[in-house]
Design a protein around this motif. Structure first.
Motif, PDB file in Angstrom:
ATOM      1  N   TYR A 166       0.836  -1.007   0.043  1.00 13.92           N
ATOM      2  CA  TYR A 166       0.160   0.026  -0.094  1.00 13.92           C
ATOM      3  C   TYR A 166       0.992   1.296  -0.086  1.00 13.92           C
ATOM      4  CZ  TYR A 166      -3.823  -3.283   1.394  1.00 13.92           C
ATOM      5  OH  TYR A 166      -4.595  -4.184   1.255  1.00 13.92           O
ATOM      6  N   LYS A 167       0.360   2.374  -0.766  1.00 15.39           N
ATOM      7  CA  LYS A 167       1.314   3.443  -1.000  1.00 15.39           C
ATOM      8  C   LYS A 167       0.515   4.485  -0.046  1.00 15.39           C
ATOM      9  CE  LYS A 167       3.304   2.577  -5.463  1.00 15.39           C
ATOM     10  NZ  LYS A 167       3.223   3.313  -6.915  1.00 15.39           N
ATOM     11  N   TRP A 168       1.379   5.069   0.619  1.00 16.64           N
ATOM     12  CA  TRP A 168       0.861   6.405   1.502  1.00 16.64           C
ATOM     13  C   TRP A 168       0.312   7.429   0.607  1.00 16.64           C
ATOM     14  CZ3 TRP A 168       2.894  11.366   1.853  1.00 16.64           C
ATOM     15  CH2 TRP A 168       2.254  12.082   3.007  1.00 16.64           C
ATOM     16  N   SER A 169       0.848   7.741  -0.348  1.00 19.17           N
ATOM     17  CA  SER A 169       0.471   8.729  -1.438  1.00 19.17           C
ATOM     18  C   SER A 169      -0.828   8.642  -1.989  1.00 19.17           C
ATOM     19  CB  SER A 169       1.786   9.173  -2.334  1.00 19.17           C
ATOM     20  OG  SER A 169       1.909   7.894  -3.116  1.00 19.17           O
ATOM     21  N   THR A 170      -1.039   7.441  -2.382  1.00 14.01           N
ATOM     22  CA  THR A 170      -2.348   7.065  -2.766  1.00 14.01           C
ATOM     23  C   THR A 170      -3.296   7.083  -1.909  1.00 14.01           C
ATOM     24  OG1 THR A 170      -1.166   5.572  -4.284  1.00 14.01           O
ATOM     25  CG2 THR A 170      -3.688   5.289  -4.148  1.00 14.01           C
ATOM     26  N   ALA A 171      -3.354   6.787  -0.516  1.00 16.50           N
ATOM     27  CA  ALA A 171      -4.121   6.699   0.493  1.00 16.50           C
ATOM     28  C   ALA A 171      -4.475   8.090   0.728  1.00 16.50           C
ATOM     29  CB  ALA A 171      -3.653   5.878   1.635  1.00 16.50           C
ATOM     30  N   LEU A 172      -3.434   9.283   0.692  1.00 22.03           N
ATOM     31  CA  LEU A 172      -3.734  10.426   1.126  1.00 22.03           C
ATOM     32  C   LEU A 172      -4.316  11.040   0.158  1.00 22.03           C
ATOM     33  CD1 LEU A 172      -3.213  12.837   3.052  1.00 22.03           C
ATOM     34  CD2 LEU A 172      -1.117  13.239   1.885  1.00 22.03           C
ATOM     35  N   ALA A 173      -4.138  10.860  -1.166  1.00 15.40           N
ATOM     36  CA  ALA A 173      -4.751  11.555  -2.357  1.00 15.40           C
ATOM     37  C   ALA A 173      -6.313  11.014  -2.307  1.00 15.40           C
ATOM     38  CB  ALA A 173      -4.301  11.085  -3.684  1.00 15.40           C
ATOM     39  N   LEU A 174      -6.364   9.625  -2.065  1.00 14.95           N
ATOM     40  CA  LEU A 174      -7.761   9.210  -1.961  1.00 14.95           C
ATOM     41  C   LEU A 174      -8.699  10.019  -0.758  1.00 14.95           C
ATOM     42  CD1 LEU A 174      -7.612   5.484  -2.997  1.00 14.95           C
ATOM     43  CD2 LEU A 174      -8.641   7.399  -4.209  1.00 14.95           C
ATOM     44  N   SER A 175      -7.886  10.140   0.362  1.00 19.94           N
ATOM     45  CA  SER A 175      -8.625  10.586   1.274  1.00 19.94           C
ATOM     46  C   SER A 175      -8.972  12.300   1.195  1.00 19.94           C
ATOM     47  CB  SER A 175      -7.828  10.682   2.634  1.00 19.94           C
ATOM     48  OG  SER A 175      -8.257  11.081   3.803  1.00 19.94           O
ATOM     49  N   ILE A 176      -8.319  12.968   0.424  1.00 22.07           N
ATOM     50  CA  ILE A 176      -8.605  14.424   0.110  1.00 22.07           C
ATOM     51  C   ILE A 176      -9.622  14.434  -0.812  1.00 22.07           C
ATOM     52  CG2 ILE A 176      -7.567  16.412  -0.704  1.00 22.07           C
ATOM     53  CD1 ILE A 176      -4.970  15.667   0.394  1.00 22.07           C
ATOM     54  N   THR A 177      -9.540  13.922  -2.085  1.00 24.02           N
ATOM     55  CA  THR A 177     -10.519  13.775  -3.131  1.00 24.02           C
ATOM     56  C   THR A 177     -11.640  13.219  -2.759  1.00 24.02           C
ATOM     57  OG1 THR A 177      -9.209  11.942  -4.120  1.00 24.02           O
ATOM     58  CG2 THR A 177      -8.582  14.287  -4.599  1.00 24.02           C
ATOM     59  N   LEU A 178     -11.728  11.762  -2.355  1.00 22.41           N
ATOM     60  CA  LEU A 178     -12.875  11.217  -2.378  1.00 22.41           C
ATOM     61  C   LEU A 178     -13.089  10.472  -1.087  1.00 22.41           C
ATOM     62  CD1 LEU A 178     -12.284   9.170  -5.687  1.00 22.41           C
ATOM     63  CD2 LEU A 178     -13.910  10.802  -5.339  1.00 22.41           C
ATOM     64  N   GLY A 179     -12.596  11.144  -0.181  1.00 22.67           N
ATOM     65  CA  GLY A 179     -12.598  10.728   1.349  1.00 22.67           C
ATOM     66  C   GLY A 179     -14.151  10.671   1.886  1.00 22.67           C
ATOM     67  N   GLY A 180     -14.989  11.630   1.450  1.00 20.46           N
ATOM     68  CA  GLY A 180     -16.144  11.790   1.786  1.00 20.46           C
ATOM     69  C   GLY A 180     -17.177  10.524   1.489  1.00 20.46           C
ATOM     70  N   PHE A 181     -16.402   9.622   0.462  1.00 21.46           N
ATOM     71  CA  PHE A 181     -17.245   8.388   0.110  1.00 21.46           C
ATOM     72  C   PHE A 181     -16.603   7.048   0.436  1.00 21.46           C
ATOM     73  CE2 PHE A 181     -18.130  11.608  -3.352  1.00 21.46           C
ATOM     74  CZ  PHE A 181     -19.502  11.730  -3.262  1.00 21.46           C
ATOM     75  N   GLY A 182     -15.576   7.488   1.412  1.00 20.67           N
ATOM     76  CA  GLY A 182     -14.783   6.067   2.062  1.00 20.67           C
ATOM     77  C   GLY A 182     -13.803   5.516   1.344  1.00 20.67           C
ATOM     78  N   ALA A 183     -13.332   6.149  -0.075  1.00 21.15           N
ATOM     79  CA  ALA A 183     -12.508   5.488  -0.908  1.00 21.15           C
ATOM     80  C   ALA A 183     -11.163   5.462  -0.239  1.00 21.15           C
ATOM     81  CB  ALA A 183     -12.292   6.420  -2.160  1.00 21.15           C
ATOM     82  N   ASP A 184     -10.679   6.240   0.692  1.00 15.78           N
ATOM     83  CA  ASP A 184      -9.558   5.905   1.262  1.00 15.78           C
ATOM     84  C   ASP A 184      -9.546   4.637   2.241  1.00 15.78           C
ATOM     85  OD1 ASP A 184     -11.290   7.046   3.050  1.00 15.78           O
ATOM     86  OD2 ASP A 184      -9.831   8.648   3.869  1.00 15.78           O
ATOM     87  N   ARG A 185     -10.649   4.515   2.834  1.00 16.63           N
ATOM     88  CA  ARG A 185     -10.730   3.302   4.121  1.00 16.63           C
ATOM     89  C   ARG A 185     -10.924   2.184   3.058  1.00 16.63           C
ATOM     90  NH1 ARG A 185      -9.951   4.024   9.509  1.00 16.63           N
ATOM     91  NH2 ARG A 185     -10.469   5.983   9.956  1.00 16.63           N
ATOM     92  N   PHE A 186     -11.596   2.139   1.779  1.00 14.40           N
ATOM     93  CA  PHE A 186     -11.747   0.992   1.324  1.00 14.40           C
ATOM     94  C   PHE A 186     -10.421   0.602   0.343  1.00 14.40           C
ATOM     95  CE2 PHE A 186     -16.431   2.426   0.366  1.00 14.40           C
ATOM     96  CZ  PHE A 186     -16.880   1.208   1.111  1.00 14.40           C
ATOM     97  N   TYR A 187      -9.436   1.484   0.358  1.00 12.90           N
ATOM     98  CA  TYR A 187      -8.273   1.110  -0.347  1.00 12.90           C
ATOM     99  C   TYR A 187      -7.388   0.465   0.505  1.00 12.90           C
ATOM    100  CZ  TYR A 187      -3.580   2.116  -2.065  1.00 12.90           C
ATOM    101  OH  TYR A 187      -2.248   2.089  -2.336  1.00 12.90           O
ATOM    102  N   LEU A 188      -7.455   1.032   1.882  1.00 12.79           N
ATOM    103  CA  LEU A 188      -6.587   0.300   2.971  1.00 12.79           C
ATOM    104  C   LEU A 188      -7.260  -1.063   3.468  1.00 12.79           C
ATOM    105  CD1 LEU A 188      -5.824   3.613   4.859  1.00 12.79           C
ATOM    106  CD2 LEU A 188      -4.302   2.302   3.118  1.00 12.79           C
ATOM    107  N   GLY A 189      -8.373  -1.237   2.894  1.00 14.92           N
ATOM    108  CA  GLY A 189      -8.789  -2.717   3.322  1.00 14.92           C
ATOM    109  C   GLY A 189      -9.623  -2.584   4.532  1.00 14.92           C
ATOM    110  N   GLN A 190     -10.124  -1.484   5.104  1.00 11.57           N
ATOM    111  CA  GLN A 190     -11.191  -1.128   6.035  1.00 11.57           C
ATOM    112  C   GLN A 190     -12.650  -0.996   5.461  1.00 11.57           C
ATOM    113  OE1 GLN A 190      -9.211   2.071   8.480  1.00 11.57           O
ATOM    114  NE2 GLN A 190      -7.453   1.074   8.562  1.00 11.57           N
ATOM    115  N   TRP A 191     -13.124  -1.962   5.282  1.00 12.89           N
ATOM    116  CA  TRP A 191     -14.448  -2.108   4.798  1.00 12.89           C
ATOM    117  C   TRP A 191     -15.495  -1.467   5.548  1.00 12.89           C
ATOM    118  CZ3 TRP A 191     -14.446  -2.817  -0.598  1.00 12.89           C
ATOM    119  CH2 TRP A 191     -13.478  -3.748  -0.738  1.00 12.89           C
ATOM    120  N   ARG A 192     -15.443  -1.882   6.916  1.00 13.16           N
ATOM    121  CA  ARG A 192     -16.455  -1.470   7.550  1.00 13.16           C
ATOM    122  C   ARG A 192     -16.702   0.270   8.044  1.00 13.16           C
ATOM    123  NH1 ARG A 192     -16.219  -5.645  12.862  1.00 13.16           N
ATOM    124  NH2 ARG A 192     -16.580  -7.694  11.600  1.00 13.16           N
ATOM    125  N   GLU A 193     -15.305   0.645   8.205  1.00 15.05           N
ATOM    126  CA  GLU A 193     -15.221   2.141   8.272  1.00 15.05           C
ATOM    127  C   GLU A 193     -15.473   2.798   6.631  1.00 15.05           C
ATOM    128  OE1 GLU A 193     -12.863  -0.030   8.919  1.00 15.05           O
ATOM    129  OE2 GLU A 193     -12.668   0.170  11.150  1.00 15.05           O
TER     130      GLU A 193
END
Length: 252
Positions: free
Chosen positions: A189-216
Motif C-alpha cells: 500500500y502507498k501512503w501517497s495514494t491513500a492520502l490522495a484518496l482521502s483528500i479527493t474521495l474521502g467523503g465516500f470512504g474511498a481511502d478506507r476501502f483502499y486500505l482494506g477497512q471495509w466497515r469504516e
C-alpha cells in the motif's frame, strides 16, 4: 613247434590266472580296501585354493570440514573469517573498549603473516562486546515471522527472530542468537495514494476501502463522510501515518 606254442599259451593263461587271484585276494595294490583308504585320505585332505586371498588395503578417507569452503588459502591470518579460527575467550575485557585475543587457525586452514610466512598462532584486536550487543548492520536475522504481527500498532509490536553474525565480525559468545525485532513489512500500500484518496474521495470512504477497512469505508459512504467531519479527521490521521493498511503492514 606246434606243441611248444601250445605249451606257452597254457603257461601264459596260468600266469594271468595267478596274478588275478593275487589281486583279488587283498594283497595287491588294487584291492578294494586300499581303494577305500586312498579315497578317504583324499577326502580328509584340506582343500587349498590356488588363488591367494585378497590383501587389498582399504585406506580411510578423511572428510573435508564444512568451514574449508569459507577459508581462503594463504591469506593473512588476521583477515580470516571467524569460522576459520579458534580464539581464547577474554571475558575480563571492558565493554566497548578494544581487546586483544589469542587465536589459532583451525585444522586444514593455511594462512600467513605480514611477511608471507606460514603462521599458526596470532592475535586479533576487536571491540569487547557480546554478539547480541552488535549493531544491526553486523548481523542478519530471519524474517519468516515478521509478517504475522502488525507494524501499525500502539505500542509497536515485536516478533522473535534468529540472528547470525556476519563472517568478518568478531564478538563474544554465541554467533547465532535470538532477538526481539520490531515488525517491519509492507503489503504494497502507498501512503501517497491513500492520502490522495482521502483528500479527493474521502467523503465516500474511498481511502478506507483502499486500505482494506471495509466497515469504516461503508460508514463513511452512508454518512457522507460523517458530514465532512470524519473526512477531515481521516485526512489528518493518514497524513501523520496513524491510520494504515488493515493488514498491519507499513506504507511503501
Amino acid at each position: 613247434m606246434a606243441e611248444v606254442s601250445s605249451l606257452l599259451k597254457r603257461l601264459c593263461r596260468v600266469v594271468l590266472f595267478l596274478s588275478q587271484l593275487y589281486v583279488f585276494s587283498g594283497r595287491g595294490s588294487l584291492s578294494f580296501e586300499h581303494f577305500q583308504a586312498a579315497a578317504q585320505a583324499i577326502k580328509d585332505q584340506p582343500h587349498s585354493s590356488s588363488v591367494p586371498p585378497s590383501t587389498t588395503k582399504i585406506t580411510e578417507v578423511t572428510p573435508t570440514p564444512d568451514y574449508i569452503s569459507k577459508c581462503p588459502s594463504n591469506d593473512l591470518c588476521t583477515k580470516l573469517p571467524t569460522d576459520c579460527m579458534q580464539c581464547s575467550a577474554n571475558h575480563s575485557c571492558i565493554y566497548g573498549k578494544p581487546a586483544t585475543f589469542e587465536c589459532i587457525a583451525k585444522p586444514h586452514v593455511m594462512c600467513v603473516d605480514d611477511n608471507h610466512q606460514k603462521q599458526e598462532n596470532f592475535t586479533i584486536t576487536m571491540t569487547c562486546q557480546y554478539c547480541w550487543q552488535l549493531p544491526p548492520s553486523d548481523y542478519e536475522c530471519s524474517k519468516s515471522n515478521s509478517s504475522i504481527c502488525k507494524t501499525v500498532a500502539c505500542p509497536r509490536q515485536r516478533y522473535n527472530a534468529t540472528c547470525t553474525v556476519k563472517d568478518h565480525v568478531h564478538c563474544l559468545g554465541r554467533r547465532v542468537f535470538p532477538k526481539m525485532l520490531y515488525c517491519n513489512w509492507t503489503g504494497g500500500y502507498k501512503w501517497s495514494t491513500a492520502l490522495a484518496l482521502s483528500i479527493t474521495l474521502g467523503g465516500f470512504g474511498a481511502d478506507r476501502f483502499y486500505l482494506g477497512q471495509w466497515r469504516e469505508g461503508l460508514g463513511k459512504l452512508f454518512s457522507f463522510g460523517g458530514l465532512g467531519i470524519w473526512t477531515l479527521i481521516d485526512v489528518f490521521l493518514i497524513c501523520v501515518g496513524y491510520v494504515g493498511p488493515a493488514d498491519g503492514s507499513l506504507y511503501i
